[in-house]
Design a protein around this motif. Structure first.
Motif, short mmCIF file in Angstrom:
data_model
loop_
_atom_site.label_atom_id
_atom_site.label_comp_id
_atom_site.label_asym_id
_atom_site.label_seq_id
_atom_site.Cartn_x
_atom_site.Cartn_y
_atom_site.Cartn_z
N ALA A 48 0.81 -1.36 -0.20
CA ALA A 48 0.04 0.21 -0.09
C ALA A 48 0.92 1.20 -0.17
O ALA A 48 1.89 1.33 0.84
CB ALA A 48 -0.94 -0.15 1.17
N SER A 49 0.63 2.17 -0.96
CA SER A 49 1.43 3.47 -0.96
C SER A 49 0.61 4.24 0.17
O SER A 49 -0.23 4.15 0.70
CB SER A 49 0.99 4.01 -2.37
N ARG A 50 1.37 5.39 0.26
CA ARG A 50 0.77 6.51 1.14
C ARG A 50 -0.70 6.92 0.68
O ARG A 50 -1.40 7.20 1.40
CB ARG A 50 1.77 7.63 1.45
N ASP A 82 4.55 0.77 0.55
CA ASP A 82 5.49 1.11 -0.95
C ASP A 82 5.75 2.53 -0.57
O ASP A 82 4.96 3.53 -0.26
CB ASP A 82 4.30 0.94 -1.76
N HIS A 83 7.12 2.90 -0.93
CA HIS A 83 7.54 4.28 -0.97
C HIS A 83 7.23 5.10 0.31
O HIS A 83 6.57 6.11 0.25
CB HIS A 83 7.01 5.11 -2.04
N GLY A 84 7.60 4.43 1.54
CA GLY A 84 7.46 5.49 2.70
C GLY A 84 8.34 6.51 2.63
O GLY A 84 9.57 6.50 1.84
N SER A 196 10.73 3.41 -14.78
CA SER A 196 9.88 4.67 -14.11
C SER A 196 8.63 4.14 -14.09
O SER A 196 8.07 3.18 -14.20
CB SER A 196 9.80 5.85 -15.09
N HIS A 197 7.69 4.88 -12.92
CA HIS A 197 6.41 4.44 -12.61
C HIS A 197 5.47 4.89 -13.56
O HIS A 197 5.68 5.76 -14.49
CB HIS A 197 6.13 5.12 -11.07
N GLY A 198 4.23 4.37 -13.60
CA GLY A 198 3.29 4.69 -14.54
C GLY A 198 3.42 4.02 -15.77
O GLY A 198 3.99 2.89 -16.24
N ILE A 275 4.41 -3.97 -9.22
CA ILE A 275 3.68 -3.75 -10.26
C ILE A 275 2.09 -3.49 -9.73
O ILE A 275 1.52 -3.81 -8.91
CB ILE A 275 3.27 -5.17 -10.93
N ASP A 276 2.00 -2.23 -10.20
CA ASP A 276 0.50 -1.18 -10.13
C ASP A 276 0.20 -1.01 -11.16
O ASP A 276 -1.34 -1.56 -11.29
CB ASP A 276 0.96 -0.10 -9.09
N THR A 277 0.54 -0.50 -12.23
CA THR A 277 0.08 0.03 -13.36
C THR A 277 -0.81 -1.20 -14.14
O THR A 277 -2.09 -0.64 -14.70
CB THR A 277 1.00 0.58 -14.39
N CYS A 279 -2.30 -3.83 -13.05
CA CYS A 279 -3.49 -4.06 -12.35
C CYS A 279 -4.48 -2.95 -12.54
O CYS A 279 -5.60 -3.33 -12.75
CB CYS A 279 -3.07 -4.28 -10.77
N ARG A 280 -3.99 -1.91 -12.46
CA ARG A 280 -5.01 -0.52 -12.92
C ARG A 280 -5.88 -0.60 -14.16
O ARG A 280 -6.80 -0.56 -14.44
CB ARG A 280 -4.28 0.84 -12.63
N LEU A 281 -4.56 -0.92 -14.90
CA LEU A 281 -5.03 -0.95 -16.55
C LEU A 281 -5.92 -2.02 -16.70
O LEU A 281 -7.08 -1.95 -17.53
CB LEU A 281 -3.72 -1.08 -17.37
O1 G3H Z 1 4.80 3.83 -6.82
C1 G3H Z 1 3.80 4.22 -6.90
C2 G3H Z 1 2.68 3.31 -6.78
O2 G3H Z 1 2.09 3.00 -8.21
C3 G3H Z 1 1.37 3.80 -6.16
O3 G3H Z 1 0.81 4.93 -6.65
O4 G3H Z 1 0.74 6.81 -5.12
O5 G3H Z 1 -0.80 6.60 -6.69
O6 G3H Z 1 -0.82 5.12 -4.96
P1 G3H Z 1 -0.03 5.98 -5.77
#
Ligand code: G3H
Ligand code: 13P
Ligand code: NA
Ligand code: ZN
Length: 328
Positions: A48-50, A82-84, A196-198, A275-277, A279-281
């Protein structure tokens, strides 16, 4: 059963596989991951991200994780921040049942200056001290990924994060990685190899110039016992881009990280793959399809159930490709 990142990645290293770390923000994403894991007997990292924590709320999120764990008692589950960005974020994650935290001391850095490096070492070391005290694991990061703030994707051809740094400066320096791991005692190290992200990572299928897997191999040679983490590892599959666009979406053609490059990384110490993108897509492409094909539909379950199934299929595919399947 809840396990730490250290326990899981030690097992993964011993057996030569990697674990995808999927991001969640809601119940449907959590169920999708656990269904996929149960289908193929894979251990999971849920992160989980912030942003996810503020979207769902810490209480909702932590009880959701409890429910997922109890629904699937046979699946080893690592819950990861994720990314604290600081000690408070990492400490409150642990207080809510997270067994692992990322202290991303590279977030603050615009470039790789000595002061940025010293800041990263110092804050990561402090988080390791507090996390290890209660048995939680810590992921650190060294190097510059496409910036989270700017959506990523702008650095692949050397124009740098806002043009400030060259492509090579974005990549993790192997000598510095050795020093960083020794100084911080992190359980896992996220490194930068050009992703990179996204969704907008590369404007063509990446080759060795823009996706520098040789950096992973070099760092693994120097740090054979350190678990490496790849961020920005969505593949942005063409069929999902096509579905998204076929049903009214407007996503410019883009390229992600080819799965075969991740598999190459897994042979060189990569044990956690974020992996986030994808799953979103997978979910939103299906939302669009349902909305376009069933224009009278207004029951959200009719959108969410097929969206959840699409994410489950994506997760199951990654468990199989990364060798996670069969290790629960
Ligand atoms: O590293 C970024 C992740 O995809 C989380 O993204 O900050 O939009 O939840 P988010
Ligand atoms: P993607 O945007 O490539 O899915 O990366 C996610 C990530 O690195 C989360 O930390
Ligand atoms: Na992370
Ligand atoms: Zn990331």
């Amino acid at each position: 059963a809840r396990i730490t990142l250290r326990q899981l990645l030690d097992h993964a290293a011993h057996h030569g596989y990697a674990v995808p770390a999927f991001n969640i923000n809601n119940m449907e994403q959590g169920i999708a991951i656990m269904q996929a894991a149960a289908d193929v007997d894979a251990p999971v990292i849920i992160q989980a991200s912030r942003g996810a924590r503020s979207y769902a709320g810490d209480l909702m999120l932590s009880h959701m994780i409890d429910a997922l764990e109890r629904t699937y008692p046979d699946i080893p589950l690592c819950m990861h921040q994720d990314h604290g960005n600081d000690e408070a974020t990492c400490a409150s994650a642990i207080a809510h049942g997270f067994t692992s935290v990322m202290m991303d001391g590279s977030l603050k850095a615009d470039a790789k200056t000595a002061a940025d490096y010293d800041y990263n070492v110092a804050i990561t070391r402090r988080v390791v001290d507090l996390a290890h005290w209660v048995g939680a694991s810590v992921e650190g990061e060294l190097g510059v990924l496409g910036s989270l703030e700017h959506g990523g994707g702008e650095q692949e051809d050397g124009h740098g994060v806002e043009g400030k740094v060259s492509h090579d400066q974005l990549l993790t320096d192997p000598d510095q990685a050795v020093e960083f791991v020794r100084a911080t005692k992190v359980d896992a190290l996220a490194i930068a190899m050009g992703t990179s992200h996204g969704a907008y990572k590369f404007s063509r299928k990446p080759d060795g110039d823009i996706l520098a897997m040789r950096v992973v191999e070099e760092i693994h040679r120097r740090l054979p016992n350190t678990h490496l983490v790849m961020h920005g590892s969505s593949s942005v599959p063409q069929p999902l881009q096509d579905m998204f666009n076929q049903f009214g979406g407007e996503m410019p053609q883009t390229w992600g990280v080819p799965v075969e490059e991740i598999v190459r990384g897994i042979k060189s110490g990569v044990r956690k793959v974020n992996i986030d993108t994808d799953c979103r897509l997978a979910m939103t492409a299906v939302f669009r399809r349902v909305a376009a094909q069933t224009r009278s539909e207004f029951d959200p379950r009719k959108f969410l159930k097929p969206a959840m199934d699409a994410m489950r299929d994506l997760c199951r595919e990654r468990f199989e490709q990364f060798g996670t399947a069969g290790h629960a």
